[in-house]
Scaffold this active site. Structure first.
Site, PDB file in Angstrom:
ATOM      1  N   GLU A 186      -3.903  -8.299   4.930  1.00 21.46           N
ATOM      2  CA  GLU A 186      -4.777  -8.064   6.720  1.00 21.46           C
ATOM      3  C   GLU A 186      -6.227  -6.826   6.283  1.00 21.46           C
ATOM      4  O   GLU A 186      -5.461  -5.906   5.130  1.00 21.46           O
ATOM      5  CB  GLU A 186      -4.005  -7.118   7.013  1.00 21.46           C
ATOM      6  CG  GLU A 186      -4.374  -6.083   8.499  1.00 21.46           C
ATOM      7  CD  GLU A 186      -3.325  -5.235   8.861  1.00 21.46           C
ATOM      8  OE1 GLU A 186      -2.828  -4.584  10.229  1.00 21.46           O
ATOM      9  OE2 GLU A 186      -2.332  -4.191   7.678  1.00 21.46           O
ATOM     10  N   ASN A 200       0.587  -1.289   0.139  1.00 18.50           N
ATOM     11  CA  ASN A 200       0.238  -0.023   0.484  1.00 18.50           C
ATOM     12  C   ASN A 200       0.899   1.397   0.257  1.00 18.50           C
ATOM     13  O   ASN A 200       0.364   2.064  -0.987  1.00 18.50           O
ATOM     14  CB  ASN A 200      -1.156   0.411   1.200  1.00 18.50           C
ATOM     15  CG  ASN A 200      -1.598   1.442   1.016  1.00 18.50           C
ATOM     16  OD1 ASN A 200      -2.639   1.405   0.052  1.00 18.50           O
ATOM     17  ND2 ASN A 200      -1.184   1.756   2.099  1.00 18.50           N
ATOM     18  N   ASP A 231      -0.064  -6.371   4.074  1.00 18.74           N
ATOM     19  CA  ASP A 231       0.032  -5.818   4.403  1.00 18.74           C
ATOM     20  C   ASP A 231      -1.371  -4.709   4.454  1.00 18.74           C
ATOM     21  O   ASP A 231      -1.578  -4.150   2.709  1.00 18.74           O
ATOM     22  CB  ASP A 231       1.803  -4.731   5.102  1.00 18.74           C
ATOM     23  CG  ASP A 231       0.838  -3.970   5.787  1.00 18.74           C
ATOM     24  OD1 ASP A 231       0.475  -4.017   7.581  1.00 18.74           O
ATOM     25  OD2 ASP A 231       1.379  -2.139   5.895  1.00 18.74           O
TER      26      ASP A 231
END
Ligand code: CA
Ligand code: CA
Ligand code: CA
Length: 540
Positions: free
Chosen positions: A269, A144, A234
């Site tokens: 996640e 990200n 993540d």
């Protein structure tokens, strides 16, 4: 031959009946002797290592790869049928790539390891040792955002300052300031802004850009070719934005990784609600962490607090059904806590050791993969703090191998302040009733009964008792009944009828009390002590 064998088996069972009384089995069952074959598929009991805090091999107060290698005899000695080890067969390492932050979630170089953790050679050696022992290793991959110090981002900033947006700036979320709503977190570069939801040091990748995707393909190939078995992705929550379809991106990345390594394992996640997780499963990703069941505010701890197991069974079954519908090949990812959450012992310890063991029963005896945060098996606690600026470091204190001689690791300047009540690894291995030994039994039981992890939770069985959590798990014609007694004090006697499970027998027996309260199944009556769990199977 087959006939003779079944005759011998029948004779053995018959003599068993004479010895112990018919249809009676106890918690010290013969199943303990069942040989375990090491897992070769994606179903694993993972152990989450926060790199900085797990094991320091060279005395510089920072955890490292050689420290992990030195502790592998503790995690898994390579013999699934014996030894003094914990018995996990998967590792998730928090980011290993270079970064100025201690947690390493802001990546400065995607193709190297942080020197404080060791060298790439050290990493390779650790990986090889893990694989020899049947441990698969996944690493945290941060797609990200990036570090504001990453050379690619610095180059993009230089171009952006000159008004050039079609070069390296295309890798990132650079836009005119008016592109974003005032509430979006951004960093300013020249006349432009870049999205940065986490911090000013973590600008975000443009996930729709072909340039970014080519770079991500190279990164995935670099690590998968090196031998890692997959990635923990993540901040999947932030993949979606004004112009990026998060599901499309996740599908693209999943397919790309499978093109490089067909049996790669990916777990993402997304800590938002179940509906968003369900949407993301349409990408085909193997797993997304089941956040609603984790941490002190989650369903498991809440069910322990209210002694209401019945509603938990319903939620577990509904969750499994929903996610299976979204992705038939999905693997649930259950956990109790992670590096961003207050340690689970903080909310359970006041209820006693049995409550901690029981919470472990509940998440580990649910279909899918399990993720155990390092030290959770010891009951490590987080120091209570009112410091809102750096509370995370309290959840990430050094692993306690020996509470009489704790490691000298300072996380962000702070040493471990909390020793687990039952002691470190050394102390708890010597105590047969310790939390650690309970976790060891749970992993062994799961490995002895591989259909539990690989099955689906198909239906709830209410037993007309609010404290009882019971549900069926089915896999290739095999039917299991998982039962947990959420009552803190009361034993339950439950009637197991043939309609529930034909000639039920005990497959897994997990009592939690120190005084030897037994789980007994006799003539269809199941005695289940307080805070204990059992898995029944249809006899052949
Ligand atoms: Ca070190
Ligand atoms: Ca072993
Ligand atoms: Ca983003």
């Amino acid at each position: 031959m087959k006939k003779i064998l079944s005759f011998l088996l029948a004779a053995a069972l018959l003599s068993g009946c004479v010895m112990t009384g018919c249809k009676k089995s106890e918690s010290s069952s013969k199943k303990d002797e069942k040989k375990i074959a090491a897992s070769t598929d994606k179903y694993r009991n993972f152990y989450q290592i926060f790199m900085y805090s797990f094991a320091d091999s060279n005395g510089d107060h920072v955890g490292d790869f050689n420290g992990i290698t030195e502790q592998l005899d503790y995690l898994n000695d390579g013999d699934p049928n014996g030894g003094n080890d914990l018995g996990i067969d998967g590792l998730w390492l928090t980011p290993i790539t270079p970064s100025e932050s201690y947690h390493k979630y802001s990546v400065e170089d995607y193709y190297n390891v942080d020197p404080s953790f060791g060298t790439l050679d050290d990493f390779d050696k650790m990986l090889e040792e893990c694989h020899k022992r049947g441990i698969s290793v996944i690493i945290d991959l941060v797609l990200n955002h990036i570090s504001y110090k990453n050379p690619l981002f610095l180059s993009a900033c230089d171009e952006v300052r000159q008004g050039k947006l079609d070069g390296d700036a295309e890798y990132f979320e650079f836009h005119e300031p008016s592109y974003y709503t005032p509430s979006t977190k951004v960093i300013q570069v020249g006349d432009f802004v870049c999205e940065a939801n986490f911090s000013e040091t973590m600008p975000e990748w443009n996930l729709t850009s072909q340039k970014t995707r080519d770079e991500f393909t190279k990164i995935a190939k670099f690590w998968l070719d090196r031998g890692v078995d997959g990635f923990r992705l993540d901040a999947v929550k932030y993949f979606e934005n004004k112009h990026t379809d998060g599901v499309e991106f996740l599908k693209w990345f999943t397919d790309t990784c499978r093109g490089i390594k067909s049996d790669v394992y990916l777990v993402g996640e997304e800590w938002a609600d179940t509906a968003d997780i369900e949407t993301l499963y349409a990408s085909g990703i193997d797993s997304l962490f089941a956040f609603r069941f984790a941490e002190s505010s989650g369903e498991i701890v809440q069910s322990v607090s209210t002694s209401n197991g019945q509603s938990l069974a319903k939620k577990l079954v509904n969750y499994d059904k929903k996610m299976t519908a979204a992705n038939p090949g999905y693997i649930n990812a259950m956990f109790l806590s992670n590096h961003d959450q207050v340690r689970i012992a903080n909310s359970l310890e006041s209820r006693g050791l049995a409550a901690q063991k029981f919470a472990a029963n509940v998440y580990l005896l649910t279909p899918g993969n399990s993720f155990t945060y390092y030290g959770e098996e010891l009951g490590m606690r987080a120091e209570k703090t009112d410091d809102p600026t750096d509370k995370d470091r309290y959840y990430r204190q050094a692993m306690v191998f020996d509470s009489d001689n704790p490691q000298d690791i300072t996380v962000n300047g702070f040493k471990t302040t909390q020793m687990p009540t039952g002691g470190g690894v050394k102390q708890q291995l010597e105590d047969k009733n310790s939390l650690l030994n309970h976790y060891r039994k749970l992993y062994t039981a799961k490995l002895q009964n591989p259909s539990l992890a690989r099955g689906r939770a198909t239906e709830q069985q209410s037993f007309d008792d609010k404290a009882v959590c019971a549900f069926y798990v089915e896999k290739d014609g095999e039917k299991l009944l998982v039962i947990h007694n959420f009552s803190e004090k009361e034993a339950k006697t439950l009637e197991i009828t043939d309609e529930m499970l034909k000639n039920a027998e005990i497959a897994i027996s997990m009592p939690t009390s120190d005084d030897g309260d037994k789980i007994v199944l006799s003539d269809g009556k199941l005695t289940l002590p307080a805070y204990s769990s059992v898995v029944l199977r249809s006899a052949a």
